[in-house]
Design an enzyme around this catalytic site. Structure first.
Site, short mmCIF file in Angstrom:
data_model
loop_
_atom_site.label_atom_id
_atom_site.label_comp_id
_atom_site.label_asym_id
_atom_site.label_seq_id
_atom_site.Cartn_x
_atom_site.Cartn_y
_atom_site.Cartn_z
N GLU A 155 0.81 -1.22 0.00
CA GLU A 155 0.00 0.00 0.00
C GLU A 155 0.84 1.27 0.00
OE1 GLU A 155 -2.81 -0.59 3.21
OE2 GLU A 155 -3.58 -2.42 2.31
N ASP A 198 -1.21 -3.51 -3.64
CA ASP A 198 -2.08 -2.38 -3.25
C ASP A 198 -3.54 -2.73 -3.47
OD1 ASP A 198 -2.73 0.26 -2.34
OD2 ASP A 198 -0.83 0.95 -3.18
N GLU A 261 -5.49 -10.74 -2.19
CA GLU A 261 -6.26 -10.73 -0.94
C GLU A 261 -7.75 -10.67 -1.19
OE1 GLU A 261 -5.00 -7.58 1.67
OE2 GLU A 261 -2.89 -7.86 1.21
C1 XIL Z 1 -5.47 -7.22 7.94
C2 XIL Z 1 -5.72 -8.51 8.70
O1 XIL Z 1 -6.58 -9.32 7.96
C3 XIL Z 1 -6.30 -8.19 10.05
O2 XIL Z 1 -6.37 -9.38 10.84
C4 XIL Z 1 -5.45 -7.15 10.79
O3 XIL Z 1 -6.08 -6.79 11.98
C5 XIL Z 1 -5.24 -5.93 9.92
O4 XIL Z 1 -4.69 -6.33 8.68
N1 XIL Z 1 -4.65 -5.19 3.32
C6 XIL Z 1 -3.53 -5.92 3.68
C7 XIL Z 1 -3.59 -6.84 4.83
O5 XIL Z 1 -2.53 -5.88 2.96
O6 XIL Z 1 -2.37 -6.93 5.51
C8 XIL Z 1 -4.69 -6.48 5.79
O7 XIL Z 1 -4.79 -7.53 6.74
C9 XIL Z 1 -5.99 -6.29 5.04
C10 XIL Z 1 -5.89 -5.17 4.05
#
Ligand code: XIL
Length: 353
Positions: A155, A198, A261
């Site tokens: 990000e 990102d 993700e």
């Molecule tokens: C999130 C996790 O899923 C949560 O458990 C934690 O509290 C916060 O982070 N983008 C990302 C991830 O790259 O690392 C994030 O993960 C979700 C959004």
């Protein structure tokens, strides 16, 4: 688009009206994700959940790659006194080895984190850079030979989409922190594919442009950027028509793409649905669109397709204090009990037509 809901309903019927068995069509539900996909399918996992046999069984049956959801972030590894705790990350790496799963590292540098050992060195550029390099070297080096890739910087683009982020790393090193992070990761693990990762890259054209400009600038500078991660946390009010073109644009640099993700919360949208079933179907259509767009990429650019969790009950969107939280967000391919949802059928349908 994936198979229509009517076809999906029919697919479950193993007998015709006269009671004679019929050939069961090659349906989504008789397949696993990894059987359906001609590329790796990944999931974010939590170290604490690996002890749940139902979870572990479902994970190993459907996925061939895992990403630690939090365990390789600096807030989990780097302690206040500067020491490192790899116990949680190691547990996930050992699980991956035991079950023959690929391990994907997430994430070396994340603007959201502000670890005390780094914070203390802001203002001392030499000291900060030394710690920066040694931290990345230690983490990436520990899983070198196992990790297939790393989200090196997560990000880097501001939520506004038109500029880059601040954060402790940028504060201390300026924007050089991005290139430095990739160099340190490359040194520690020459084999892993190194990603810039990102979110909102599908629906926000401005953010996508800024992200791609950053990638181009890094490549021009000789930074070992090896892949593009698009998180694909997609709201159901996203126009599905933007997904394919966005995917193609991201692939325009020729780098491997990781849908890194993905999840699609049922209640994050400003949309009015008549029923839960309508929501699940809209979710399935959106998942099918994303799966299809990824499938359409050139084979050598399909790094992996990963969901952010396995079952709905495991999702971060079901945890209070998360942006987009809803107790019934249910954003994944498997329900609380581990049963495949319409979204699962749509994804498998997109990959097996
Ligand atoms: C999130 C996790 O899923 C949560 O458990 C934690 O509290 C916060 O982070 N983008 C990302 C991830 O790259 O690392 C994030 O993960 C979700 C959004």
């Amino acid at each position: 688009m994936a198979a229509a809901p009517a076809a999906l309903a029919l697919a479950g019927c193993a007998r015709e009206a006269d009671g004679q068995p019929v050939t069961r069509p090659a349906t989504a539900r008789s397949s696993t994700l990894k059987q359906a996909a001609p590329f790796p399918v990944g999931a974010a996992v939590g170290a604490d959940r690996l002890d749940d046999p139902a979870y572990a069984e479902l994970l190993v049956r459907h996925f061939d790659q895992i990403t630690p959801e939090n365990e390789m972030k600096s807030w989990m590894i780097l302690q206040e006194d500067g020491s490192s705790d790899f116990s949680h990350a190691d547990k996930i790496a050992a699980f991956a080895r035991r079950h023959g799963l690929r391990l994907f590292g997430h994430t070396l540098i994340y603007y959201q984190e502000d670890p005390a050992p780094f914070r203390r060195l802001v203002g001392d550029r030499t000291g900060f850079e030394r710690l920066f390099r040694s931290y990345i070297g230690q983490v990436a080096g520990r899983y070198a030979g196992q990790a297939v890739g790393w989200d090196v910087v997560n990000e880097a683009v501001h939520d506004d989409g038109d500029r880059l982020r601040g954060g402790v790393f940028q504060e201390a090193l300026g924007l050089d922190y991005i290139g430095l992070a990739f160099e340190a990761a490359r040194e520690a693990d020459p084999q892993a594919v190194l990603f810039l990762n990102d979110y909102k890259l599908e629906r926000d054209a401005t953010k996508r442009r800024t992200f791609l400009r950053l990638c181009e600038a890094l490549l021009r500078d000789g930074v070992p950027l090896g892949g593009i991660g698009t998180q694909s946390h997609i709201d159901l009010d996203t126009d599905p028509a933007v997904i394919g073109p966005a995917m193609r644009e991201l692939a325009g640099l020729g780098l491997p793409i990781h849908v890194s993700e993905t999840d699609m919360g049922l209640y994050s949208a400003r949309l009015d649905f008549r029923s839960e079933r309508d929501r699940l179907e809209a979710q399935a259509r959106m998942y099918g669109t994303l799966a299809e767009a990824f499938f359409a990429l050139p084979e050598r650019q399909r790094f992996a397709f990963s969901t952010w969790g396995v079952r709905d009950q495991d999702s971060w969107l079901r945890r209070p204090r998360t942006d987009g939280y809803h107790p019934r967000a249910n954003p994944l391919l498997f329900d609380d009990a581990g049963a495949p949802k319409p979204a699962f059928d749509a994804v498998v349908g997109a990959w097996t037509r």
